[in-house]
Scaffold this active site. Structure first.
Site, PDB file in Angstrom:
ATOM      1  N   ARG A   1      54.393   4.109  16.163  1.00 13.07           N
ATOM      2  CA  ARG A   1      52.863   4.420  15.300  1.00 13.07           C
ATOM      3  C   ARG A   1      51.799   3.135  15.507  1.00 13.07           C
ATOM      4  O   ARG A   1      52.749   1.823  14.882  1.00 13.07           O
ATOM      5  CB  ARG A   1      52.432   4.714  14.100  1.00 13.07           C
ATOM      6  CG  ARG A   1      51.512   4.770  13.930  1.00 13.07           C
ATOM      7  CD  ARG A   1      50.205   5.925  14.113  1.00 13.07           C
ATOM      8  NE  ARG A   1      49.097   5.896  13.435  1.00 13.07           N
ATOM      9  CZ  ARG A   1      47.885   6.237  14.715  1.00 13.07           C
ATOM     10  NH1 ARG A   1      47.834   7.310  15.487  1.00 13.07           N
ATOM     11  NH2 ARG A   1      46.663   6.433  13.622  1.00 13.07           N
TER      12      ARG A   1
ATOM     13  N   ARG B   1      39.642  -3.310  20.386  1.00 10.37           N
ATOM     14  CA  ARG B   1      40.439  -3.587  20.701  1.00 10.37           C
ATOM     15  C   ARG B   1      40.998  -4.339  21.211  1.00 10.37           C
ATOM     16  O   ARG B   1      40.861  -4.084  22.737  1.00 10.37           O
ATOM     17  CB  ARG B   1      41.761  -2.317  19.675  1.00 10.37           C
ATOM     18  CG  ARG B   1      40.611  -2.085  18.827  1.00 10.37           C
ATOM     19  CD  ARG B   1      41.213  -1.195  17.901  1.00 10.37           C
ATOM     20  NE  ARG B   1      40.902   0.228  18.631  1.00 10.37           N
ATOM     21  CZ  ARG B   1      40.919   1.480  18.289  1.00 10.37           C
ATOM     22  NH1 ARG B   1      42.026   1.879  17.651  1.00 10.37           N
ATOM     23  NH2 ARG B   1      40.971   2.826  19.331  1.00 10.37           N
TER      24      ARG B   1
ATOM     25  N   ASP C   1      34.889  -0.358  22.403  1.00  8.29           N
ATOM     26  CA  ASP C   1      36.246  -0.543  21.798  1.00  8.29           C
ATOM     27  C   ASP C   1      37.195  -1.749  22.161  1.00  8.29           C
ATOM     28  O   ASP C   1      37.221  -2.070  23.351  1.00  8.29           O
ATOM     29  CB  ASP C   1      37.113   0.505  21.842  1.00  8.29           C
ATOM     30  CG  ASP C   1      39.087   0.630  21.048  1.00  8.29           C
ATOM     31  OD1 ASP C   1      38.981  -0.468  20.783  1.00  8.29           O
ATOM     32  OD2 ASP C   1      39.074   1.345  20.765  1.00  8.29           O
TER      33      ASP C   1
ATOM     34  N   CYS D   1      36.877   8.809   8.268  1.00  7.06           N
ATOM     35  CA  CYS D   1      37.927   9.247   9.244  1.00  7.06           C
ATOM     36  C   CYS D   1      39.005   9.365   8.584  1.00  7.06           C
ATOM     37  O   CYS D   1      39.385  10.117   7.988  1.00  7.06           O
ATOM     38  CB  CYS D   1      37.818   6.964   9.136  1.00  7.06           C
ATOM     39  SG  CYS D   1      38.693   6.528   8.660  1.00  7.06           S
TER      40      CYS D   1
ATOM     41  N   ARG E   1      37.494  -1.157  15.570  1.00 11.57           N
ATOM     42  CA  ARG E   1      37.903  -0.663  16.657  1.00 11.57           C
ATOM     43  C   ARG E   1      37.079  -2.496  17.276  1.00 11.57           C
ATOM     44  O   ARG E   1      37.286  -2.562  18.366  1.00 11.57           O
ATOM     45  CB  ARG E   1      37.052  -0.203  17.106  1.00 11.57           C
ATOM     46  CG  ARG E   1      37.299   1.590  17.422  1.00 11.57           C
ATOM     47  CD  ARG E   1      36.409   2.488  18.487  1.00 11.57           C
ATOM     48  NE  ARG E   1      36.893   3.758  17.862  1.00 11.57           N
ATOM     49  CZ  ARG E   1      36.135   4.358  17.776  1.00 11.57           C
ATOM     50  NH1 ARG E   1      35.385   3.750  17.064  1.00 11.57           N
ATOM     51  NH2 ARG E   1      36.463   5.758  17.287  1.00 11.57           N
TER      52      ARG E   1
ATOM     53  N   GLN F   1      45.988   9.234   8.246  1.00 10.31           N
ATOM     54  CA  GLN F   1      46.909   9.346   9.654  1.00 10.31           C
ATOM     55  C   GLN F   1      48.617   8.204   9.362  1.00 10.31           C
ATOM     56  O   GLN F   1      49.291   7.943   9.613  1.00 10.31           O
ATOM     57  CB  GLN F   1      46.500   8.739  10.596  1.00 10.31           C
ATOM     58  CG  GLN F   1      45.418   9.765  11.364  1.00 10.31           C
ATOM     59  CD  GLN F   1      45.623  10.097  12.725  1.00 10.31           C
ATOM     60  OE1 GLN F   1      44.537   8.812  13.183  1.00 10.31           O
ATOM     61  NE2 GLN F   1      45.502  10.915  14.123  1.00 10.31           N
TER      62      GLN F   1
END
Length: 203
Positions: A51, A129, A127, A67, A95, A72
């Site tokens: 992950r 990232r 984004d 969110c 992000r 998650q």
């Protein structure tokens, strides 16, 4: 040469993984990123469950319903503690725009913009990232091939662009509530759009 440190980390609910930190990475913006390795070293012939999770203080720590990040993360930790594998935790809040800017973006979303439009309105990329950090953390563990725990096909594209082979997408659950319904719908719609090939410069 990568600057790493490691030790075991007893967790309240998820066993005792090894924690590996990565500091002073050229793409880290001064933040320390880390991985949790569950089940010991990964054999060379094994493709681990992985992950890659970007920091979300509001969701991961405070349990925000705007969110699905906290849910998650909990699912990933529970699965990895049972099955073995790696959690890569990237300190890339909002992000990649940081907590302060993310809260400003939330205000714009309250006024009608979606999450991507809000980032653009603030002068950021949709984004920002970088997944080169995740790739280097995985390689520090001898991992070049993964089964990726995600609902986001763009994350698969980005990891492949920096040289990590993704052999399988393992879906996380959908954590829908009245506060995040529009946010998750926007993400799903964007993921379904045709996209350009990821830039090799992301590494």
């Amino acid at each position: 040469m990568l600057k790493t440190s490691k030790t075991t980390l007893p967790l309240d609910k998820y066993g005792t993984p090894e924690i590996i930190t990565l500091a002073d990475h050229p793409q880290s913006d001064g933040k320390d990123h880390f991985a949790l390795l569950f089940g010991g070293p990964v054999p060379a012939d094994h493709t681990p469950l992985v992950r890659v999770h970007s920091e979300c203080v509001t969701g991961d720590v405070l349990g925000s319903l705007r969110c699905d990040c906290g849910k998650q993360l909990s699912e990933a930790l529970e699965r990895l503690s049972r099955e073995g594998g790696v959690l890569v935790y990237l300190r890339q809040e909002g992000r990649g725009i940081g907590l302060h800017e993310k809260i400003k973006a939330y205000g714009l979303q309250d006024a009608g913009l979606d999450t991507y439009q809000a980032n653009l309105q603030l002068g950021h990329r949709e984004d920002a990232r970088s997944y080169g950090i995740a790739a280097d953390l995985l390689r520090s563990l001898g991992i070049e091939r993964v089964r990726l725990l995600t609902r986001n096909p763009e994350k698969i594209n980005q990891l492949r662009a920096v040289g990590i082979e993704v052999t399988e997408q393992v879906q996380t659950q959908l954590y829908l509530n009245p506060h995040n319904e529009r946010y998750l719908g926007t993400k799903e719609a964007r993921a379904a759009r045709p996209r350009k090939a990821p830039s090799k410069t992301a590494r």
